[in-house]
Structures are given as C-alpha cells and as structure tokens.
Design an enzyme around this catalytic site. Structure first.
Site, short mmCIF file in Angstrom:
data_model
loop_
_atom_site.label_atom_id
_atom_site.label_comp_id
_atom_site.label_asym_id
_atom_site.label_seq_id
_atom_site.Cartn_x
_atom_site.Cartn_y
_atom_site.Cartn_z
N GLU A 40 0.87 -1.18 0.00
CA GLU A 40 0.00 0.00 0.00
C GLU A 40 0.90 1.23 0.00
O GLU A 40 1.76 1.36 0.86
CB GLU A 40 -0.92 -0.03 1.24
CG GLU A 40 -1.61 1.29 1.57
CD GLU A 40 -2.41 1.91 0.42
OE1 GLU A 40 -3.20 1.18 -0.20
OE2 GLU A 40 -2.21 3.11 0.14
N CYS A 50 -15.89 6.84 2.46
CA CYS A 50 -17.26 7.36 2.35
C CYS A 50 -17.63 8.23 3.55
O CYS A 50 -18.51 9.09 3.46
CB CYS A 50 -18.25 6.20 2.24
SG CYS A 50 -17.71 4.89 1.13
N ALA A 307 -18.36 1.34 -3.22
CA ALA A 307 -17.72 0.57 -2.15
C ALA A 307 -18.17 -0.89 -2.04
O ALA A 307 -17.34 -1.77 -1.81
CB ALA A 307 -17.94 1.28 -0.82
N ASN A 311 -15.67 -4.28 -2.06
CA ASN A 311 -15.56 -5.28 -0.98
C ASN A 311 -15.93 -6.67 -1.48
O ASN A 311 -15.25 -7.65 -1.22
CB ASN A 311 -16.47 -4.89 0.19
CG ASN A 311 -15.87 -3.75 1.00
OD1 ASN A 311 -15.07 -3.97 1.88
ND2 ASN A 311 -16.25 -2.52 0.67
#
Ligand SMILES: Cc1cc2nc3c(=O)[nH]c(=O)nc-3n(C[C@H](O)[C@H](O)[C@H](O)COP(=O)(O)OP(=O)(O)OC[C@H]3O[C@@H](n4cnc5c(N)ncnc54)[C@H](O)[C@@H]3O)c2cc1C
Length: 454
Positions: A40, A50, A307, A311
C-alpha cells in the site's frame, strides 16, 4: 528479489483499502498457510473513505475514527505481510514479479503466484494553471481528509469554492456549510445532475440553494490564481473568490500498471475483468474502483466505482485464488447520497442510458408521500421509473425525498437483479404501516403508473 516466507503459494495484492484488504483477510481466513503480501503506497489501510465528508463536518472528530482495522492488527492477528509506504511501480506478467519502491526510496521486487491489482481510482484534476496551489484540495485518501480538516481549522476558513457537483462535491458542500463556511459551487456543464430526471434534479438543486449555497453552472474554468487573502477561480465569464478550493469533478481508474503490463482495458480505461475478476492474464485479478464490471440490466461492461462492489469483488478474488470457483453477478449502479435534508437514490439506467443501450425506454415521474396520508410528519417523495416498451422490463428507478428514500431503492435494485418486468414489480407484496409508507408504496404507485404508459 525479496525471498518468499515458505514453499507455499504467494498471493500479492497492490492496494490496501476496500478491495485489497477484503481479499487479503478472506484469503488468510480461507487458507491460513498461504503467504499474503499487500503493498500500500500510503500509510493508511482499510478505512471508510465514504465517511470523510461527515467527519470533516465535525471538527471535534478525529479522522482516524474512519479506520476500520489498523495495519498492525492485519499483521499480528491475521498474519498478513502488509507493507505500508510501498508503491508498486511495474508488473511483469511474464516473470510474475512486481517491482515496488518504499518511501525511503528503496526498490524491492516481489514474485507472485497470483496477483490482485486493487489500486482504486484517483481524483480527476484538470491540467490547468493553479490547480497545484496551496489551498486547492481533492478528497480521496484519508490523508486528503486530514489535510482539508487541518487547513480549515488552522486558517479559520469562511469562504470556499467547490468545482464539480457530483455526490462527493454535494456531500462536501454540506460539510463546509456545517462548518459555517460559505460555499460557491461551479462547473462547466450547464446541467445540475446530468443523469437525473429534471424534476428530481430541481428538487436537489433547490435544497442546496435553500441552504445558502451559490450554484454556478455552465462556466468554463480557465485557471486558479492566488489573491492577497486566498484564491480566485477564473472562468471565461466570471470569477469566484474564496480561501480554499475543493476539486470534485470525478475519479479515474488507476489502471496504469495494468495497461503497461499489457492487460486488456474496459470502459473508461478501467481494467477489464471477467465474472471471476480475472484480467486478460490468467494469474492476475483486479477488483474495486480500478476494475470494470458487467451491468445487470444491459449485460455490457461498465465502470461504476462504489464501495460494496469493491468489498464483494475482493472477497470473490480471495475465494478464487484459494481454490473455490466464484463468479459474481454484475452491478445495477445502485447508489445513494444525502445532501442537507434530502436523500437521493438511484438504481439501474436513466432514460438516456436506456436509449443508448438499445432499449425503447418509457418513463414516469410520480409524487408520493413518505408516510400514510393522515400520519403526522409525512413528506414528499418523487419517484422516476423507467421501463422498456418492447419487453416490459424494469430498467431503472430514481428517487428523492426527505425520508424513506435511501433504503426504499433496494427493492427495485433487487428487481433489476432478478430481471423483473414493471408488471411483476407492481405485483410485489411490499410492507405497509402508516409511519413508513402509504398503503400503496411510492415504488408500487410508480410501477402502476408506468404500466399505463407501456
Ligand atoms: C469522499 C468519498 C465518499 C465516498 N462515498 C461513497 C459512498 O457513500 N458509497 C459508496 O459506495 N462509495 C463511496 N465512495 C467510493 C468508495 O470509497 C470506493 O468505491 C472504495 O473505496 C473503492 O475501494 P478500492 O479498494 O477499490 O479503492 P481505494 O479505496 O481507492 O483503495 C485503493 C488503494 O490502493 C492504493 N494504491 C494505488 N496505487 C497503488 C500502487 N501503485 N501501489 C500501492 N498502492 C497503491 C491507494 O493508495 C489506495 O489505498 C466514496 C469515496 C470518496 C472519496
């Protein structure tokens, strides 16, 4: 080349947020013996982007409240080899190697058996003078959120300009107004919410203007300049002054690594994947905002960066790399947002999108209520519904109202997944009690009215 931890399979993931960390956690749960390595580029993983506008609206809240699970927990509890501050720079599918650089500038190479590119999306920033000036922000990463919040607090900001009028722009507009910051919103296109039915869009615009926000549409932006006190957004036909500028004109998929590696691309240069989330390379998957999806209504490839899909796709990749065969259904484009006291929701296609996809769209717009007629506190709900004259299929629904909109959109979303006709939807047994809806739910009223036109 950095050595592997053991003899087993190594699953490497680029990107440590929704899609990447969902995949990493599930892969470890499915196969604890598998080596899972995540790189990352920032120092943050697994957070709710969000929630940022709502966090910015509350100065007393810490931005770190939005972290779902900290990096050390992923490492210690799940045994994930999580490398924050590591940016993937190139993927070599032939050698099955990712080249990456850490924030100290050191280069490392990681070999993989299976790779997931879950690099997300980046804000679109116009290539115009002044968009790199201090005080000009976009909102994507948690660090962006921290920077905006710090800038507001340190500089006692009283006026801001937002470029763009999409959902993030509108959520930020509410956040700034809550912070007692006067807001001007500006964009080049002359239409407020282009995908939305005009009546519904007018309702949203009125809500925003009623909250003392100035909306300027149809103004081509030329540059941003520094002034004595702050910043000036210069358009061809007017100028706006403020202490800070937020640029929220959309996002673009981070597909550069995939493109350079020779992988196929889909709509808007997102990474093309099949229903297993596999790219055009048999060892490379992609999931989340950088990847495309199939639209359940059109069956075509689409790019809708949200989102839940990120996921869910992350989970599916984990299942597929750990030996299960999982195909995921497409997306219906179901989305919801709040602006001041309005809830705005959509699923499926707009009339224009339906026409472009080859349907023969018919639309209806009805005005109903959020509660039974005689029940105190009931408010207006506007519903727009689109059907296909040729097949009778339901194609899309949009809704705006003060209550009962956000979750009400889920019924038509399910109907789209099940490819229901408008008639079938109109025959569904939806719930009723006076505090929650009229006897004929607004969705049923819209379906009944639309049927008459089909
Ligand atoms: C302000 C805001 C509000 C939102 N509100 C909603 C909402 O209400 N509902 C909704 O459904 N969606 C919403 N979204 C969108 C949602 O956040 C995204 O769909 C979701 O985060 C996508 O997850 P992802 O893992 O695909 O990508 P991201 O969350 O973007 O994560 C990708 C990660 O990859 C990292 N990365 C990128 N390139 C590299 C590289 N080369 N090497 C290493 N790491 C790399 C990035 O740093 C990032 O951490 C919102 C987004 C924002 C910004």
């Amino acid at each position: 080349m950095e050595k592997r931890r053991g003899e087993g399979m190594r699953f490497v993931i680029i990107g440590g947020d929704a899609a990447g960390m969902s995949a990493a956690s599930r892969a470890k749960r499915n196969r604890p013996d598998m080596e899972v390595l995540v790189m990352e580029q920032t120092m943050d993983v697994s957070y709710s982007a969000c929630g940022m506008p709502y966090n910015i609206a509350q100065p007393e809240r810490d931005m770190n409240d939005l972290i779902v699970r900290r990096a050390d927990v992923f490492k210690a509890k799940l045994g994930i080899d999580l490398r924050t501050g590591h940016r993937a720079e190139a993927v070599d599918p032939g050698q099955r190697v990712v080249r990456c650089r850490n924030i100290q500038g050191e280069e490392t190479r990681f070999s993989y058996d299976k790779l997931l590119i879950a690099a997300g999306a980046s804000p679109v920033i116009p290539v115009l003078p002044g968009f790199d000036l201090p005080g000009v922000f976009s909102l994507k990463s948690l660090e962006d959120g921290r920077r905006i919040k710090r800038f507001i607090m340190d500089n006692d900001i009283k006026e801001a300009i937002i470029i763009g009028m999409g959902y993030i722009a509108l959520e930020m507009c509410e956040a700034l107004i809550t912070n007692k910051i006067a807001v001007d919103m500006v964009k080049p296109r002359p239409v407020f919410i282009p995908w939305m039915n005009e009546d519904l869009s007018a309702m949203v615009r009125k809500e925003v203007e009623d909250n003392r926000v100035n909306i300027h549409m149809g103004h081509k932006i030329q540059r941003i300049e520094k002034t004595g006190k702050g910043l000036k957004v210069i358009c061809t036909d007017m100028e706006l002054e403020g202490r800070m500028v937020i640029v929220a004109i959309g996002v673009t998929p981070n597909s550069g690594l995939a493109e350079e590696a020779g992988l196929d691309l889909g709509p808007q240069r997102s990474i093309a994947v099949d229903k297993r989330l596999l790219t055009s390379d048999e060892n490379i998957y992609s999931a989340g905002d950088c990847a495309d999806a199939f639209h359940v209504v059109t069956g075509n490839r689409t790019w809708i960066p949200l989102a839940l899909r990120a996921n869910r796709a992350g989970w599916a990749v984990a299942d597929n790399v750990t030996g299960k065969r999982v195909d995921i259904e497409g997306v219906a484009g179901t989305a919801v947002f709040k602006v001041f006291n309005l809830q705005v929701a959509r699923t499926g296609l707009s009339v224009a999108e339906a026409g472009e996809a080859g349907f023969d769209p018919v639309e209806v717009m009805i005005i109903s209520r959020s509660r039974a007629h005689a029940h105190p506190g009931n408010t207006e709900i506007k519903v727009q519904m689109v059907g296909d004259r040729k097949t009778g299929l339901l194609l899309g629904v949009q809704m705006v109202g003060r209550e009962g909109v956000a979750h009400r959109i889920n019924a038509p979303a399910v109907a789209l997944h099940k490819k229901m006709t408008v008639e079938e939807l109109s025959g569904c047994d939806l719930a009723y009690a006076p505090p929650f809806s009229p006897v004929w739910d607004p969705i049923l009223t819209a379906a009944n009215q639309l049927l008459k036109l089909m």
